[in-house]
Design a protein around this motif. Structure first.
Motif, short mmCIF file in Angstrom:
data_model
loop_
_atom_site.label_atom_id
_atom_site.label_comp_id
_atom_site.label_asym_id
_atom_site.label_seq_id
_atom_site.Cartn_x
_atom_site.Cartn_y
_atom_site.Cartn_z
N ARG A 70 0.85 -1.20 0.00
CA ARG A 70 0.00 0.00 0.00
C ARG A 70 0.88 1.25 0.00
O ARG A 70 1.88 1.33 0.73
CB ARG A 70 -0.90 0.02 1.23
CG ARG A 70 -1.99 -1.03 1.25
CD ARG A 70 -2.85 -0.89 2.49
NE ARG A 70 -3.99 -1.80 2.45
CZ ARG A 70 -3.96 -3.06 2.91
NH1 ARG A 70 -2.83 -3.54 3.43
NH2 ARG A 70 -5.03 -3.82 2.85
N ASP A 103 -6.04 -3.94 -5.53
CA ASP A 103 -6.05 -5.15 -4.71
C ASP A 103 -6.94 -6.20 -5.35
O ASP A 103 -8.11 -5.94 -5.65
CB ASP A 103 -6.55 -4.82 -3.30
CG ASP A 103 -6.32 -5.94 -2.30
OD1 ASP A 103 -6.84 -7.05 -2.53
OD2 ASP A 103 -5.63 -5.71 -1.30
N ASN A 155 -10.07 -7.13 -2.73
CA ASN A 155 -11.12 -6.21 -2.29
C ASN A 155 -11.26 -4.96 -3.16
O ASN A 155 -12.11 -4.11 -2.87
CB ASN A 155 -10.88 -5.80 -0.84
CG ASN A 155 -9.52 -5.15 -0.63
OD1 ASN A 155 -9.00 -4.49 -1.51
ND2 ASN A 155 -8.93 -5.35 0.56
N GLU A 203 -9.29 -2.38 -3.49
CA GLU A 203 -8.62 -1.18 -2.99
C GLU A 203 -7.53 -0.73 -3.97
O GLU A 203 -6.81 -1.56 -4.53
CB GLU A 203 -8.00 -1.47 -1.62
CG GLU A 203 -7.18 -0.34 -1.05
CD GLU A 203 -6.43 -0.76 0.21
OE1 GLU A 203 -5.63 0.07 0.70
OE2 GLU A 203 -6.62 -1.89 0.70
#
Length: 298
Positions: A231, A279, A282, A284
């Motif tokens: 991230r 991601d 999910n 993201e």
């Protein structure tokens, strides 16, 4: 006295052989040997400082900083502060002579990576090469040759971090500018989303951040591929840069979404590919990269 660092492949090969045959040395000696291998004369002892911070041995001498892991002698971090200072901003002229073409630049950078402790399984994930180029005002963006080596996990590259090494040099002079390495990344995540869902998520995210990407319209998607990515919010901050090599990091299973090349907003003659990392579990947006020089995606 100003010292220019200039790398010779034959010299690097000689240093590798000598280091392999020599007995284990102190971390300070390892750092000094590294400087010698890239063409930088180690300063006299009176002009050096050696400290140990966050588990790494740090050697500083005028214009240069080297950080070494004392456990295995790997070079984790290097900066040529003289060149970094000189390259701030744009230049008023272009240099007509270059020591390296693209192929020789990558060969030199691979040799330096091996010398610095890069693992055999690390593969070339990204490269960049250009000589001095003008902007719209007639000033010049300095040339660069860079290479990112990345560990692969299950056949997938790790982007934006992970275990690997990044090297950057000046192709006009053959001088190494910076090197950063990382070890100790953990991997997690699963693929729950389809490529179609990932594409829609990336397009929506870029549309919401057109000002940040400095675009007027959202370009088309040209490729989608699996990888791992940490991230962006968890990237090491400048104050943490010292221990980047030993600070644990988590990389998530992701999709790299590459958009059609568009002109760089500052240097219109340079094309760039915007890349988003989504991601795979999910949706993201893990990382946004807006200034990547265009490559072929055929």
């Amino acid at each position: 006295m100003k010292i220019q660092s200039k790398v010779s492949l034959s010299f690097v090969a000689t240093i590798i052989v000598l280091m392999a045959c020599a007995p284990a040395s102190e971390p300070e000696d390892m750092a000094a040997n590294f400087l010698s291998s890239i063409g930088v004369e180690p300063a006299p002892m009176a002009q050096r400082s050696v400290t140990q911070e966050e588990g790494l041995v740090v050697l500083k001498q005028p214009g240069h900083i080297v950080k070494v892991d004392p456990v295995d002698g790997r070079v984790c971090w290097y900066r040529n502060m003289e060149l970094i200072g000189e390259r701030r901003g744009l230049a008023e002229y272009a240099r007509n002579v270059a020591d390296w073409d693209e192929a020789s630049a990558y060969s030199h950078l691979r040799a330096i990576a091996r010398l610095s402790g890069a693992l055999d399984g690390w593969e070339v994930a990204e490269t960049e090469f250009h000589l001095d180029v003008p902007d719209e005002h007639g000033r010049f963006l300095r040339g660069v040759a860079s290479m990112t080596l990345s560990e692969s996990m299950g056949g997938l590259h790790v982007k934006n971090g992970g275990n690997g090494m990044h090297l950057e040099a000046d192709p006009h002079t053959g001088s190494l500018i910076r090197l950063s390495a990382r070890y100790g990344t953990k991997y997690e995540g699963s693929a729950s989303l389809s490529e179609s869902e990932v594409k829609d998520r990336a397009l929506a995210a870029l549309m919401q951040d057109m000002s940040g990407a400095r675009i007027d319209t959202v370009p088309a998607v040209v490729s989608i591929g699996k990888c791992y990515s940490p991230r962006y919010a968890e990237r090491p901050q400048f104050s943490d840069e010292l221990n980047v090599a030993i600070k644990p990091q988590v990389a998530r299973l992701a999709y790299e979404v590459v958009f059609e090349a568009v002109p760089d907003p500052t240097h219109r003659e340079i094309m760039r590919n915007i890349k988003l990392y989504v991601d795979a579990q999910n949706g993201e947006i893990l990382w946004r990269r807006y200034n990547i020089l265009a490559k072929s995606h055929e």
